[in-house]
Write an enzyme that holds these catalytic residues in place. Sequence first.
Site, PDB file in Angstrom:
ATOM      1  N   ASP A  13       0.998  -1.129   0.003  1.00 43.15           N
ATOM      2  CA  ASP A  13       0.102  -0.055   0.024  1.00 43.15           C
ATOM      3  C   ASP A  13       0.746   1.308   0.069  1.00 43.15           C
ATOM      4  OD1 ASP A  13      -2.235  -1.488   0.020  1.00 43.15           O
ATOM      5  OD2 ASP A  13      -2.364  -1.781   2.282  1.00 43.15           O
ATOM      6  N   LYS A  16       1.547   2.071  -5.199  1.00 42.22           N
ATOM      7  CA  LYS A  16       2.327   1.595  -6.453  1.00 42.22           C
ATOM      8  C   LYS A  16       1.019   1.891  -7.571  1.00 42.22           C
ATOM      9  CE  LYS A  16       2.254  -2.409  -4.438  1.00 42.22           C
ATOM     10  NZ  LYS A  16       2.082  -1.991  -3.131  1.00 42.22           N
ATOM     11  N   ASN A  38      -5.214 -10.316  -3.712  1.00 38.97           N
ATOM     12  CA  ASN A  38      -4.990  -9.437  -2.558  1.00 38.97           C
ATOM     13  C   ASN A  38      -4.557  -8.183  -2.614  1.00 38.97           C
ATOM     14  OD1 ASN A  38      -2.940 -10.613  -3.867  1.00 38.97           O
ATOM     15  ND2 ASN A  38      -1.750 -11.350  -1.902  1.00 38.97           N
ATOM     16  N   GLY A  40      -4.712  -4.310  -4.100  1.00 38.29           N
ATOM     17  CA  GLY A  40      -5.762  -3.289  -3.945  1.00 38.29           C
ATOM     18  C   GLY A  40      -4.946  -2.090  -4.432  1.00 38.29           C
ATOM     19  N   HIS A  41      -4.878  -1.754  -5.690  1.00 39.14           N
ATOM     20  CA  HIS A  41      -4.037  -0.488  -6.195  1.00 39.14           C
ATOM     21  C   HIS A  41      -4.914   0.597  -6.782  1.00 39.14           C
ATOM     22  CE1 HIS A  41      -0.187  -3.618  -7.169  1.00 39.14           C
ATOM     23  NE2 HIS A  41      -0.562  -3.388  -6.001  1.00 39.14           N
ATOM     24  N   ARG A 144       2.364 -28.927  -7.397  1.00 41.94           N
ATOM     25  CA  ARG A 144       1.866 -29.458  -8.757  1.00 41.94           C
ATOM     26  C   ARG A 144       0.589 -29.994  -8.754  1.00 41.94           C
ATOM     27  NH1 ARG A 144       7.580 -32.300  -8.482  1.00 41.94           N
ATOM     28  NH2 ARG A 144       6.607 -32.423  -6.275  1.00 41.94           N
ATOM     29  N   GLN A 225       2.120  -6.027  -3.347  1.00 41.81           N
ATOM     30  CA  GLN A 225       2.198  -6.295  -2.068  1.00 41.81           C
ATOM     31  C   GLN A 225       3.616  -5.390  -1.767  1.00 41.81           C
ATOM     32  OE1 GLN A 225       1.379  -9.595  -3.524  1.00 41.81           O
ATOM     33  NE2 GLN A 225      -0.300  -8.517  -2.958  1.00 41.81           N
ATOM     34  N   THR A 302      -9.493  -4.999   1.783  1.00 41.66           N
ATOM     35  CA  THR A 302     -10.451  -5.371   2.771  1.00 41.66           C
ATOM     36  C   THR A 302     -11.198  -4.390   3.726  1.00 41.66           C
ATOM     37  OG1 THR A 302      -8.746  -5.786   4.249  1.00 41.66           O
ATOM     38  CG2 THR A 302      -9.137  -7.526   3.132  1.00 41.66           C
ATOM     39  N   VAL A 415       2.341  13.975  -3.371  1.00 42.03           N
ATOM     40  CA  VAL A 415       1.881  14.910  -2.544  1.00 42.03           C
ATOM     41  C   VAL A 415       0.479  15.064  -2.465  1.00 42.03           C
ATOM     42  CG1 VAL A 415       3.981  16.516  -2.352  1.00 42.03           C
ATOM     43  CG2 VAL A 415       2.116  16.705  -4.165  1.00 42.03           C
ATOM     44  N   GLY A 416      -0.081  13.897  -3.057  1.00 42.84           N
ATOM     45  CA  GLY A 416      -1.702  13.624  -2.893  1.00 42.84           C
ATOM     46  C   GLY A 416      -1.782  12.459  -3.780  1.00 42.84           C
TER      47      GLY A 416
HETATM   48  P1  GDP Z   1      -0.788   0.380  -3.441  1.00 43.08           P
HETATM   49  O1  GDP Z   1      -1.436  -0.832  -2.904  1.00 43.08           O
HETATM   50  O2  GDP Z   1       0.544   0.464  -3.249  1.00 43.08           O
HETATM   51  O3  GDP Z   1      -1.426   0.586  -4.868  1.00 43.08           O
HETATM   52  O4  GDP Z   1      -1.640   1.456  -2.552  1.00 43.08           O
HETATM   53  P2  GDP Z   1      -3.048   1.462  -2.063  1.00 43.08           P
HETATM   54  O5  GDP Z   1      -3.917   2.021  -3.435  1.00 43.08           O
HETATM   55  O6  GDP Z   1      -3.361   0.258  -1.434  1.00 43.08           O
HETATM   56  O7  GDP Z   1      -3.020   2.780  -0.893  1.00 43.08           O
HETATM   57  C1  GDP Z   1      -2.428   3.846  -1.287  1.00 43.08           C
HETATM   58  C2  GDP Z   1      -3.522   4.947  -0.837  1.00 43.08           C
HETATM   59  O8  GDP Z   1      -2.791   6.329  -0.618  1.00 43.08           O
HETATM   60  C3  GDP Z   1      -4.615   5.247  -1.942  1.00 43.08           C
HETATM   61  O9  GDP Z   1      -5.842   5.438  -1.029  1.00 43.08           O
HETATM   62  C4  GDP Z   1      -3.950   6.310  -2.814  1.00 43.08           C
HETATM   63  O10 GDP Z   1      -5.297   6.939  -3.237  1.00 43.08           O
HETATM   64  C5  GDP Z   1      -3.510   7.082  -1.797  1.00 43.08           C
HETATM   65  N1  GDP Z   1      -2.363   7.950  -2.004  1.00 43.08           N
HETATM   66  C6  GDP Z   1      -1.506   7.602  -3.053  1.00 43.08           C
HETATM   67  N2  GDP Z   1      -0.665   8.510  -2.964  1.00 43.08           N
HETATM   68  C7  GDP Z   1      -0.656   9.596  -2.092  1.00 43.08           C
HETATM   69  C8  GDP Z   1      -0.055  10.585  -1.661  1.00 43.08           C
HETATM   70  O11 GDP Z   1       0.980  11.007  -2.370  1.00 43.08           O
HETATM   71  N3  GDP Z   1      -0.815  11.537  -0.790  1.00 43.08           N
HETATM   72  C9  GDP Z   1      -1.973  10.938  -0.261  1.00 43.08           C
HETATM   73  N4  GDP Z   1      -2.416  11.669   0.803  1.00 43.08           N
HETATM   74  N5  GDP Z   1      -2.457  10.062  -0.590  1.00 43.08           N
HETATM   75  C10 GDP Z   1      -1.667   9.028  -1.703  1.00 43.08           C
HETATM   76  P1  IMO Z   2      -0.997  -4.087  -2.121  1.00 41.59           P
HETATM   77  O1  IMO Z   2      -0.473  -4.638  -3.470  1.00 41.59           O
HETATM   78  C1  IMO Z   2      -0.983  -4.492   2.028  1.00 41.59           C
HETATM   79  C2  IMO Z   2      -0.860  -8.659   3.614  1.00 41.59           C
HETATM   80  C3  IMO Z   2      -2.269  -9.249   4.240  1.00 41.59           C
HETATM   81  C4  IMO Z   2      -1.489 -10.196   4.988  1.00 41.59           C
HETATM   82  C5  IMO Z   2      -0.464 -10.903   4.367  1.00 41.59           C
HETATM   83  C6  IMO Z   2      -0.667 -12.118   3.637  1.00 41.59           C
HETATM   84  O2  IMO Z   2      -2.277  -3.463  -2.239  1.00 41.59           O
HETATM   85  O3  IMO Z   2       0.182  -3.400  -1.795  1.00 41.59           O
HETATM   86  P2  IMO Z   2      -2.368 -12.975   1.814  1.00 41.59           P
HETATM   87  O4  IMO Z   2      -3.664 -12.621   1.405  1.00 41.59           O
HETATM   88  O5  IMO Z   2      -1.584 -12.282   0.771  1.00 41.59           O
HETATM   89  O6  IMO Z   2      -1.884 -14.196   1.920  1.00 41.59           O
HETATM   90  O7  IMO Z   2      -2.045 -12.174   2.922  1.00 41.59           O
HETATM   91  O8  IMO Z   2      -0.004  -9.951   3.397  1.00 41.59           O
HETATM   92  N1  IMO Z   2      -1.067  -8.106   2.100  1.00 41.59           N
HETATM   93  C7  IMO Z   2      -0.994  -6.858   1.937  1.00 41.59           C
HETATM   94  N2  IMO Z   2      -0.916  -5.886   2.544  1.00 41.59           N
HETATM   95  N3  IMO Z   2      -1.048  -4.555   0.488  1.00 41.59           N
HETATM   96  C8  IMO Z   2      -1.026  -5.503  -0.238  1.00 41.59           C
HETATM   97  O9  IMO Z   2      -1.257  -5.525  -1.184  1.00 41.59           O
HETATM   98  C9  IMO Z   2      -1.165  -6.937   0.553  1.00 41.59           C
HETATM   99  N4  IMO Z   2      -1.541  -8.014   0.073  1.00 41.59           N
HETATM  100  C10 IMO Z   2      -1.254  -9.049   1.087  1.00 41.59           C
HETATM  101  O10 IMO Z   2      -2.791  -8.313   4.998  1.00 41.59           O
HETATM  102  O11 IMO Z   2      -0.882  -9.576   6.240  1.00 41.59           O
HETATM  103 MG    MG Z   3      -3.069  -1.749  -1.725  1.00 41.93          MG
END
Ligand code: GDP
Ligand code: IMO
Ligand code: MG
Length: 427
Positions: A13, A16, A38, A40-41, A144, A225, A302, A415-416
């Site tokens: 998170d 990415k 798993n 969530g981007h 396998r 991840q 989640t 920055v956002g």
């Molecule tokens: P990812 O899994 O690495 O793609 O990240 P997620 O989408 O799960 O979580 C990143 C969260 O931060 C999302 O709600 C984005 O919209 C938000 N986000 C990304 N870059 C920035 C930033 O520079 N500032 C702020 N405030 N939010 C951001």
């Molecule tokens: P993104 O790509 C944050 C965490 C789960 C748990 C562990 C194992 O959005 O960054 P799994 O379901 O993979 O067997 O869970 O990994 N986890 C993540 N945490 N961002 C993710 O993906 C994750 N994908 C799995 O919370 O601790």
């Molecule tokens: Mg994520």
Amino acid sequence: MPCTSVFGAQWGDEGKGKIIDRLSANADVVVRYQGGANAGHTVVVGAEEYILHLIPSGILHPGKVNVIGQGVALDPVQFLDEVDGLRARGVAVDPSNLRLSANAHVIFEYHMRLDQLAERWRGEGRIGTTGRGIGPAYADKTARTGLRVCDLLEPEHCKTRLRAALAEKNALIERVHGCEPFDFDTQFDRYVSLGDRLRSFVCDTGAEVRAAADGGKHVLFEGAQGFMLDIDGGTYPYVTSSNTGVAGIAAGAGFPPGRIDRSIGIAKAYCTRVGEGPFPSELHGAEAERLRAAGNEFGATTGRPRRCGLFDVPAMRYSLELNGADGWIMTNLDVLTGFDEIRVGTRYRRGDERWHDYPAHLPTLAGITVEAEGRPGWTEDITGVRMFADLPRTAREYVQWVEEQVGSPVLMISVGPDRDQVIDREV
Ligand code: GDP
Ligand code: IMO
Ligand code: MG
């Protein structure tokens, strides 16, 4: 520099989705090579927010090819829902811009059931998985007994493989876990018809990606991840079941490692973790709440509240070193606005022991905390800043100080959440 790996350098998170979307503007092909739903981007474009679980984050740019490689654990239901959801919002998704590996392993309902059941049995040691069937699906791949996308496309072949796999799973589900088994005919019909809907996207993605690179196209590899959740390098057993960093690309995308030109880590200006497991720089109480509220730190997959903590220098150096990173991107700097002092974890500590470098040899990081150093904060809104020189002095100093601690250049600052909210330095 046509081929770039972009990976999460913390516990996931890191932003990415946002960064890949941004970098996709100058890329031709975007490839997911591991993980599954798993992930969530999040990508924010003006008033629109998209959360992508399986489809690469280049999909919002017309004309880019998005590839799901053989190392991804593919839930076909989730994949097709995502395709339909994007189309309903007017995003063009078709076999010309979305390609799916014939060799990607399939997540079945029984994988999700077993993921949840295994968590119950782990009790206190539960991992806090996303419940998406990831661990059981990768276990089957290695054992396998897994089925791949190509298996779904040939019903007779699928029947034999699924019958054998399901017999074993049902025995486990019924006799070990005491739950209802799955009906073979229902599962077979369901997944073969899902396979039919996947068919037009399916190809030898590795061959296509290698050919694109040969033709001078710019390929972005989108990690899911974070490296601290890597099956080999992460905080085992509190990890996911794939190689999340550069090492996952060769096997997961079918792309020779020597042809990856550049590697870039992504990290927040602080740290979060969702799920169980050690988190040395974790904050608790009001400080954690404040960061969670400021950063809206709730899981994109989640909805779980994310644990929040200080930027972790030893873990970051370790992540970047193992991935041969040429630099990194700092996200969420805006979230730190308004904190009087910004603290960063610079060393690990347990009793009298101190570690400057990440102690990868220990069985667990439990009981380890960080020694923190602080720098003055800033109060100005920085969400509209686009040039490094326009940041408040203390924000610039914070970035430069963290950069020195980590020993690797910050190439871009976010920055956002919006795709335009970045400060480019060298990318
Ligand atoms: P990812 O899994 O690495 O793609 O990240 P997620 O989408 O799960 O979580 C990143 C969260 O931060 C999302 O709600 C984005 O919209 C938000 N986000 C990304 N870059 C920035 C930033 O520079 N500032 C702020 N405030 N939010 C951001
Ligand atoms: P993104 O790509 C944050 C965490 C789960 C748990 C562990 C194992 O959005 O960054 P799994 O379901 O993979 O067997 O869970 O990994 N986890 C993540 N945490 N961002 C993710 O993906 C994750 N994908 C799995 O919370 O601790
Ligand atoms: Mg994520």
